[in-house]
Design a protein around this motif. Structure first.
Motif, short mmCIF file in Angstrom:
data_model
loop_
_atom_site.label_atom_id
_atom_site.label_comp_id
_atom_site.label_asym_id
_atom_site.label_seq_id
_atom_site.Cartn_x
_atom_site.Cartn_y
_atom_site.Cartn_z
N UNK A 1 0.84 -1.18 0.00
CA UNK A 1 0.00 0.00 0.00
C UNK A 1 0.89 1.24 0.00
N UNK A 2 0.55 2.25 -0.81
CA UNK A 2 1.35 3.47 -0.84
C UNK A 2 1.40 4.14 0.52
N UNK A 3 2.54 4.80 0.81
CA UNK A 3 2.69 5.49 2.09
C UNK A 3 1.91 6.79 2.14
N UNK A 4 1.72 7.43 1.01
CA UNK A 4 1.04 8.71 0.95
C UNK A 4 -0.46 8.48 0.77
N UNK A 5 -1.27 8.96 1.73
CA UNK A 5 -2.72 8.76 1.65
C UNK A 5 -3.32 9.38 0.40
N UNK A 6 -2.65 10.35 -0.21
CA UNK A 6 -3.18 10.96 -1.42
C UNK A 6 -3.01 10.02 -2.61
N UNK A 7 -2.19 8.98 -2.46
CA UNK A 7 -1.95 8.04 -3.55
C UNK A 7 -3.00 6.94 -3.62
N UNK A 8 -3.95 6.93 -2.70
CA UNK A 8 -4.89 5.82 -2.66
C UNK A 8 -6.25 6.29 -2.15
N UNK A 9 -7.29 5.70 -2.70
CA UNK A 9 -8.63 5.91 -2.17
C UNK A 9 -8.96 4.65 -1.39
N UNK A 10 -9.27 4.79 -0.11
CA UNK A 10 -9.46 3.63 0.75
C UNK A 10 -10.94 3.30 0.88
N UNK A 11 -11.20 2.12 1.35
CA UNK A 11 -12.55 1.63 1.56
C UNK A 11 -13.37 2.54 2.46
N UNK A 12 -14.67 2.37 2.43
CA UNK A 12 -15.57 3.16 3.26
C UNK A 12 -15.47 2.68 4.71
N UNK A 13 -15.31 3.59 5.68
CA UNK A 13 -15.12 3.18 7.08
C UNK A 13 -16.33 2.45 7.69
N UNK A 14 -17.52 2.55 7.09
CA UNK A 14 -18.68 1.80 7.62
C UNK A 14 -18.62 0.32 7.25
N UNK A 15 -17.77 -0.06 6.30
CA UNK A 15 -17.70 -1.44 5.84
C UNK A 15 -16.59 -2.24 6.50
N UNK A 16 -15.48 -1.61 6.72
CA UNK A 16 -14.26 -2.33 7.03
C UNK A 16 -13.36 -1.48 7.91
N UNK A 17 -12.62 -2.15 8.78
CA UNK A 17 -11.59 -1.45 9.54
C UNK A 17 -10.33 -2.31 9.56
N UNK A 18 -9.22 -1.65 9.76
CA UNK A 18 -7.94 -2.34 9.90
C UNK A 18 -7.53 -2.19 11.35
N UNK A 19 -7.28 -3.32 12.02
CA UNK A 19 -6.92 -3.30 13.43
C UNK A 19 -5.48 -2.84 13.60
N UNK A 20 -5.08 -2.62 14.85
CA UNK A 20 -3.71 -2.18 15.14
C UNK A 20 -2.66 -3.17 14.65
N UNK A 21 -3.03 -4.47 14.57
CA UNK A 21 -2.08 -5.47 14.08
C UNK A 21 -2.26 -5.73 12.57
N UNK A 22 -2.83 -4.76 11.86
CA UNK A 22 -2.99 -4.77 10.40
C UNK A 22 -3.92 -5.86 9.87
N UNK A 23 -4.87 -6.29 10.68
CA UNK A 23 -5.85 -7.29 10.25
C UNK A 23 -7.12 -6.58 9.79
#
Length: 137
Positions: A1-23
């Protein structure tokens, strides 16, 4: 995944979350009034019209109910690719893009949650969301 948030459009937060351990975890929504569980969030609740929900993390594995391979698709989506309906243990059926070569999926096989590029946006940058793939173990 790109380091710069401007380089990517991420999923909708109501559908999915990424946990602290990247799951990745899909987010179901249980109506506090009647207990109906839905994905994605439906508001008001289609069963009782309730408007208060609790988040329920859904299972990471399910069974492929149906699958189709796409060879001609819309702009921004590299073909070929596969879509399917996945039955989760929570008695939910989820529509998702599948990660893997077309022709490699079969109904009733186990799949697991992952994330990845589902298409490119108008600026030709990746749009990332949930997908399902064959289990790695």
């Amino acid at each position: 995944m790109p380091d710069n948030k401007q380089d990517i459009t991420f999923f909708h937060p109501d559908l999915l979350e990424i946990t602290d351990d990247s799951q990745a975890r899909l987010k179901g929504y249980r109506c506090k009034s009647c207990g109906q569980l839905d994905f994605p969030k439906l508001s008001p609740c289609p069963n009782c019209w309730g408007e208060e929900f609790e988040i329920v993390h859904l299972s990471k594995r399910g069974r492929l109910y149906s699958v189709t391979d796409i060879f001609i698709g819309p702009a921004g989506m590299a073909t070929p690719y596969s879509f399917g309906y996945v039955d989760l243990p929570e008695n939910l059926r989820i529509f998702a893009q599948l990660e893997g070569p077309p022709g490699s999926f079969k109904c009733d096989e186990e799949v697991e949650l992952t994330t990845g590029t589902i298409r490119m946006n108008r600026d030709d940058l990746p749009v990332t969301s949930y997908k399902f793939k064959k289990p790695t173990d």
